[in-house]
Design a protein around this motif. Structure first.
Motif, mmCIF file in Angstrom:
data_model
loop_
_atom_site.group_PDB
_atom_site.id
_atom_site.type_symbol
_atom_site.label_atom_id
_atom_site.label_comp_id
_atom_site.label_asym_id
_atom_site.label_seq_id
_atom_site.Cartn_x
_atom_site.Cartn_y
_atom_site.Cartn_z
ATOM 1 N N TRP A 264 0.841 -1.204 0.000
ATOM 2 C CA TRP A 264 0.000 0.000 0.000
ATOM 3 C C TRP A 264 0.878 1.256 0.000
ATOM 4 O O TRP A 264 0.683 2.182 -0.796
ATOM 5 C CB TRP A 264 -0.904 -0.015 1.243
ATOM 6 N N TYR A 267 2.627 1.831 -3.372
ATOM 7 C CA TYR A 267 1.702 2.460 -4.333
ATOM 8 C C TYR A 267 1.545 3.949 -4.020
ATOM 9 O O TYR A 267 1.598 4.801 -4.903
ATOM 10 C CB TYR A 267 0.310 1.816 -4.253
ATOM 11 N N HIS A 268 1.323 4.223 -2.752
ATOM 12 C CA HIS A 268 0.976 5.591 -2.365
ATOM 13 C C HIS A 268 2.115 6.558 -2.712
ATOM 14 O O HIS A 268 1.866 7.656 -3.218
ATOM 15 C CB HIS A 268 0.653 5.635 -0.872
ATOM 16 N N ARG A 282 -5.322 10.153 -4.916
ATOM 17 C CA ARG A 282 -4.955 8.993 -4.089
ATOM 18 C C ARG A 282 -5.942 8.856 -2.930
ATOM 19 O O ARG A 282 -6.591 9.826 -2.552
ATOM 20 C CB ARG A 282 -3.530 9.164 -3.548
ATOM 21 N N ALA A 293 -4.568 -1.448 5.329
ATOM 22 C CA ALA A 293 -4.249 -1.613 3.909
ATOM 23 C C ALA A 293 -5.181 -2.619 3.247
ATOM 24 O O ALA A 293 -4.749 -3.483 2.489
ATOM 25 C CB ALA A 293 -2.787 -2.019 3.727
ATOM 26 N N TYR A 296 -6.398 -0.580 -2.151
ATOM 27 C CA TYR A 296 -5.852 0.656 -2.697
ATOM 28 C C TYR A 296 -6.735 1.083 -3.862
ATOM 29 O O TYR A 296 -6.712 0.475 -4.932
ATOM 30 C CB TYR A 296 -4.397 0.494 -3.152
ATOM 31 N N ARG A 355 -9.650 0.096 -8.270
ATOM 32 C CA ARG A 355 -8.918 -0.613 -7.207
ATOM 33 C C ARG A 355 -7.809 -1.443 -7.831
ATOM 34 O O ARG A 355 -8.029 -2.170 -8.806
ATOM 35 C CB ARG A 355 -9.859 -1.515 -6.411
#
Ligand code: PLP
Length: 388
Positions: A264, A267-268, A282, A293, A296, A355
């Motif tokens: 997570w 990705y963020h 985001r 998490a 996402y 997602r």
């Protein structure tokens, strides 16, 4: 042939599940209420500080048991978000109660006290906050509002084990909380769930309704010499096979959560620049507690639109999915429920949300492939680490 597809979800198994199931078979305990179920329930009650935890066959079962316990019936209203899974609402509609849908906050995609307050009528009996994506609804103002109006609070914490709100585990804050152990959730046993009974005064009746309307639990404790039909109820319990599987997962809860958080967080960080460029939004998890998490979900602000992005990801071997057709727009939602006011955020977000694949111990290569594919799908240059 290109690379394999990166699936949206890959249910994680610790490796101990089969051994525990074999143990259950060896001691001839395969129905409800066996040693693994008692272990799972004890852990869940202890983790949440609940008066009781009842291991159910599904999260839906836990919500249906909650609706029965809440005593709602025809004409009663239950306030909840429209942006949620079907059974948040159907559990109450099944009792003849009317789900009343409110919008969600633009930033968190969750309800709050302000959104709920305007929808309260003399018929309102309960409110169901959904801890979407495993992050907390702002509970303190909501609990205060519920107290003022005498409403029952039933948390849909299906996404949310083990997340918290200001140090208090999600699912432990309302009178009742529902968890899910469906294959798509962080901890799983295929199909499963739990009802957390936090209000002590509901615990005794919860046990009877859970035990098919009987006082079997008291009989097993030797408090009565036979058990009989005492109340309404149904078959809500999980089998010992499921409980054995789940126990292996519970033992690994910290490891599962940490490994999902690592994906997570990767990705963020990787999508920060795309957000700065205005190409996407985001997820905003709030600052009220640690999240698990669970998913996402990014919002594409387009063009390209949500479906084009999902198709472009699929063309690159990445399985991404949308989320929630708002329930007030569904056929049954129109028939059994009503919308309170304008649900513009729910409708807009539903059209934008993508997602991404995320599972426990997802290796770095597919994570980087997803990051690269998202950049390509949006016509942006991928960061160095995500280049082939
Ligand atoms: C998964 C889920 C449920 C239902 O849980 P099951 O175990 O699949 O029955 C309910 N509400 C929400 C928000 C969910 O995500």
């Amino acid at each position: 042939m290109g690379e394999d597809v990166v699936p949206f979800n890959r249910p994680y198994a610790t490796g101990r599940e089969l051994g525990y199931i074999q143990e259950a078979i060896d001691v001839s305990e395969t129905a409800a209420g066996g040693p693994f179920a008692r272990r799972c329930e004890a852990w869940l009650a202890d983790h949440h500080g609940s008066a009781a935890a009842l291991l159910t066959h599904s999260g839906t079962g836990a919500l249906e048991l909650a609706a029965l316990l809440a005593g709602v019936g025809p004409g009663d209203e239950v306030i909840m978000p429209s942006f949620t899974y079907t059974t948040t609402a159907s559990a109450f509609a099944l009792r003849g109660a009317v789900p009343v849908f409110v919008d969600v906050r633009e930033d968190t995609l969750r309800i709050d006290a302000d959104l709920v307050a305007g929808a309260i009528t003399p018929r309102t009996k309960a409110v169901v906050p959904v801890h979407y994506a495993g992050a907390a609804v702002d509970m303190d103002p909501l609990l205060e509002l519920a107290r003022e109006h005498g409403l029952m609070v039933i948390e849909d914490a299906a996404h949310a084990l083990p997340s918290d709100y200001r140090g208090r585990p999600l699912g432990s804050l309302g009178h009742l909380g529902a968890l899910s152990f469906h294959e798509t959730k962080n901890l799983t046993c295929g199909e499963g769930g739990a009802l957390l009974v936090n209000d002590e005064s509901l615990a005794k009746r919860a046990r009877v309704l859970f035990d098919k309307g009987t006082d079997r639990a008291r009989f097993l404790r030797g408090e009565v010499d036979r058990y009989t039909w005492r109340d309404v109820g149904s078959s809500f319990a999980a089998s010992e096979i499921s409980a054995a599987y789940l126990w292996a997962q519970i033992e690994s809860v910290d490891e599962i959560t940490a490994s999902r958080r690592a994906v997570w967080d990767t990705y963020h960080a990787a999508f920060a620049a795309l957000e700065d460029d205005g190409r996407l939004r985001r997820p905003s998890m709030g600052t009220d507690g640690a999240h698990n998490a669970h998913l996402y979900g990014l919002q594409v602000t387009g063009p390209p639109g949500r479906d084009e992005v999902i198709d472009a990801l699929a063309a690159r071997g990445v399985q991404a999915v949308f989320h929630y057709v708002p329930l007030h727009l569904s056929e049954a939602g129109r028939r059994h429920a009503r919308a309170h006011g304008d649900l513009a955020v729910s409708e807009r977000v539903s059209g934008r949300l993508v997602r991404l694949p995320l599972w426990a111990h997802m290796p770095a290569a597919p994570v980087q492939r997803v990051i690269r594919a998202v950049h390509e799908a949006l016509g942006a240059e991928a960061p160095a680490t995500a280049r082939p």
